[in-house]
Design a protein around this motif. Structure first.
Motif, PDB file in Angstrom:
ATOM      1  N   GLY A  98       0.791  -1.226   0.000  1.00 16.94           N
ATOM      2  CA  GLY A  98       0.000   0.000   0.000  1.00 16.94           C
ATOM      3  C   GLY A  98       0.821   1.272   0.000  1.00 16.94           C
ATOM      4  N   ASN A  99       2.130   1.162   0.193  1.00 20.61           N
ATOM      5  CA  ASN A  99       3.014   2.335   0.168  1.00 20.61           C
ATOM      6  C   ASN A  99       3.553   2.636  -1.222  1.00 20.61           C
ATOM      7  OD1 ASN A  99       2.668   2.584   2.918  1.00 20.61           O
ATOM      8  ND2 ASN A  99       4.524   1.462   3.423  1.00 20.61           N
ATOM      9  N   LEU A 100       3.247   1.791  -2.202  1.00 18.84           N
ATOM     10  CA  LEU A 100       3.713   2.011  -3.579  1.00 18.84           C
ATOM     11  C   LEU A 100       2.731   2.941  -4.282  1.00 18.84           C
ATOM     12  CD1 LEU A 100       4.769  -1.675  -4.319  1.00 18.84           C
ATOM     13  CD2 LEU A 100       6.295   0.273  -3.869  1.00 18.84           C
ATOM     14  N   SER A 101       2.770   4.197  -3.906  1.00 19.47           N
ATOM     15  CA  SER A 101       1.733   5.156  -4.274  1.00 19.47           C
ATOM     16  C   SER A 101       1.660   5.479  -5.768  1.00 19.47           C
ATOM     17  CB  SER A 101       1.903   6.444  -3.469  1.00 19.47           C
ATOM     18  OG  SER A 101       3.183   6.999  -3.695  1.00 19.47           O
ATOM     19  N   PHE A 102       2.667   5.122  -6.556  1.00 15.55           N
ATOM     20  CA  PHE A 102       2.629   5.372  -7.990  1.00 15.55           C
ATOM     21  C   PHE A 102       2.252   4.125  -8.785  1.00 15.55           C
ATOM     22  CE2 PHE A 102       4.449   9.246  -6.732  1.00 15.55           C
ATOM     23  CZ  PHE A 102       4.470  10.128  -7.798  1.00 15.55           C
ATOM     24  N   LEU A 103       1.931   3.038  -8.087  1.00 17.37           N
ATOM     25  CA  LEU A 103       1.675   1.754  -8.732  1.00 17.37           C
ATOM     26  C   LEU A 103       0.415   1.807  -9.589  1.00 17.37           C
ATOM     27  CD1 LEU A 103       3.026  -1.067  -8.735  1.00 17.37           C
ATOM     28  CD2 LEU A 103       1.349  -1.747  -7.019  1.00 17.37           C
ATOM     29  N   TRP A 104       0.558   1.390 -10.862  1.00 19.91           N
ATOM     30  CA  TRP A 104      -0.562   1.306 -11.806  1.00 19.91           C
ATOM     31  C   TRP A 104      -1.016  -0.138 -11.990  1.00 19.91           C
ATOM     32  CZ3 TRP A 104      -1.147   4.690 -16.664  1.00 19.91           C
ATOM     33  CH2 TRP A 104      -0.998   6.034 -16.347  1.00 19.91           C
ATOM     34  N   THR A 105      -0.062  -1.062 -11.973  1.00 20.09           N
ATOM     35  CA  THR A 105      -0.391  -2.464 -12.224  1.00 20.09           C
ATOM     36  C   THR A 105       0.299  -3.352 -11.195  1.00 20.09           C
ATOM     37  OG1 THR A 105      -0.564  -2.042 -14.609  1.00 20.09           O
ATOM     38  CG2 THR A 105      -0.336  -4.330 -13.927  1.00 20.09           C
ATOM     39  N   LEU A 106      -0.496  -4.218 -10.589  1.00 19.21           N
ATOM     40  CA  LEU A 106       0.008  -5.229  -9.667  1.00 19.21           C
ATOM     41  C   LEU A 106      -0.394  -6.580 -10.235  1.00 19.21           C
ATOM     42  CD1 LEU A 106       1.348  -5.989  -6.975  1.00 19.21           C
ATOM     43  CD2 LEU A 106      -0.915  -5.799  -5.907  1.00 19.21           C
ATOM     44  N   SER A 107       0.589  -7.324 -10.725  1.00 19.81           N
ATOM     45  CA  SER A 107       0.325  -8.599 -11.372  1.00 19.81           C
ATOM     46  C   SER A 107       1.032  -9.718 -10.601  1.00 19.81           C
ATOM     47  CB  SER A 107       0.809  -8.553 -12.824  1.00 19.81           C
ATOM     48  OG  SER A 107       0.461  -9.727 -13.502  1.00 19.81           O
ATOM     49  N   LEU A 108       0.252 -10.457  -9.815  1.00 17.82           N
ATOM     50  CA  LEU A 108       0.787 -11.531  -8.979  1.00 17.82           C
ATOM     51  C   LEU A 108       0.105 -12.861  -9.290  1.00 17.82           C
ATOM     52  CD1 LEU A 108       0.849  -9.677  -5.524  1.00 17.82           C
ATOM     53  CD2 LEU A 108       2.688  -9.847  -7.209  1.00 17.82           C
ATOM     54  N   GLY A 109      -0.554 -12.946 -10.415  1.00 19.66           N
ATOM     55  CA  GLY A 109      -1.316 -14.139 -10.753  1.00 19.66           C
ATOM     56  C   GLY A 109      -0.473 -15.395 -10.904  1.00 19.66           C
TER      57      GLY A 109
END
Length: 180
Positions: A98-109
């Protein structure tokens, strides 16, 4: 890097103010990337199995924008995309995501993440795509995902989540894809 200033035209008060502004500017810039660095290391620390060495480069020998599976924006050099899909990772997802404030895509599939999806994901207001499919996430979908008001795609399929889709998700006006 910083504009040149004719110090003879400044009083000592102006000089102190100008110095403070420059100091605060560099602290904010450095603090941002340091926050991303710490968050990624906290994410790594909760991964208990990494059979393909996907996180081997996640250390202090390289700038985090050069780490495998991490992508940074060109302008701010902040983490915008994490792609750890299909790496056979095991562990849990750190709340520090939650601290990755510039994150657009989180892909952990297609891994074996377990436990709850951290509530802190709801702080990622720039997040557009979240792919957590084929994992072992348990518990309920966090209601505060509505804080990710730029979300366009969410894939939570093939997990061990319980309950229904929270009604708060309906406030995500940009959402075009939801697979549960």
């Amino acid at each position: 890097m910083y504009p040149m200033v004719n110090l003879s035209s400044f009083s000592s008060i102006h000089f102190l103010f100008y110095s403070l502004v420059i100091s605060l500017s560099s602290t904010v810039i450095c603090g941002g990337i340091e926050t991303d660095h710490e968050a990624l290391l906290k994410i790594k620390s909760l991964i208990t199995r990494d059979p393909y060495g996907a996180l081997t480069s996640w250390n202090d020998s390289l700038h985090l924008c050069d780490w495998s599976h991490v992508y940074c924006g060109k302008r701010h050099r902040r983490v915008t995309y994490i792609d750890l899909s299909s790496q056979s990772l095991e562990g849990s997802l750190s709340p520090h995501v939650g601290n990755l404030s510039f994150l657009w895509t989180l892909s952990l599939g297609n891994n074996s993440f377990q436990g709850a999806i951290p509530q802190e994901v709801g702080r990622l207001s720039r997040l557009r795509q979240m792919y957590l499919y084929y994992n072992k996430f348990k518990e309920v979908i966090p209601t505060n995902l509505s804080g990710c008001f730029n979300l366009e795609e969410i894939d939570l399929s093939y997990n061990e989540l319980v309950g229904s889709i929270p009604k708060e998700i309906s406030s995500l006006t940009k959402l075009t894809f939801l697979h549960y």
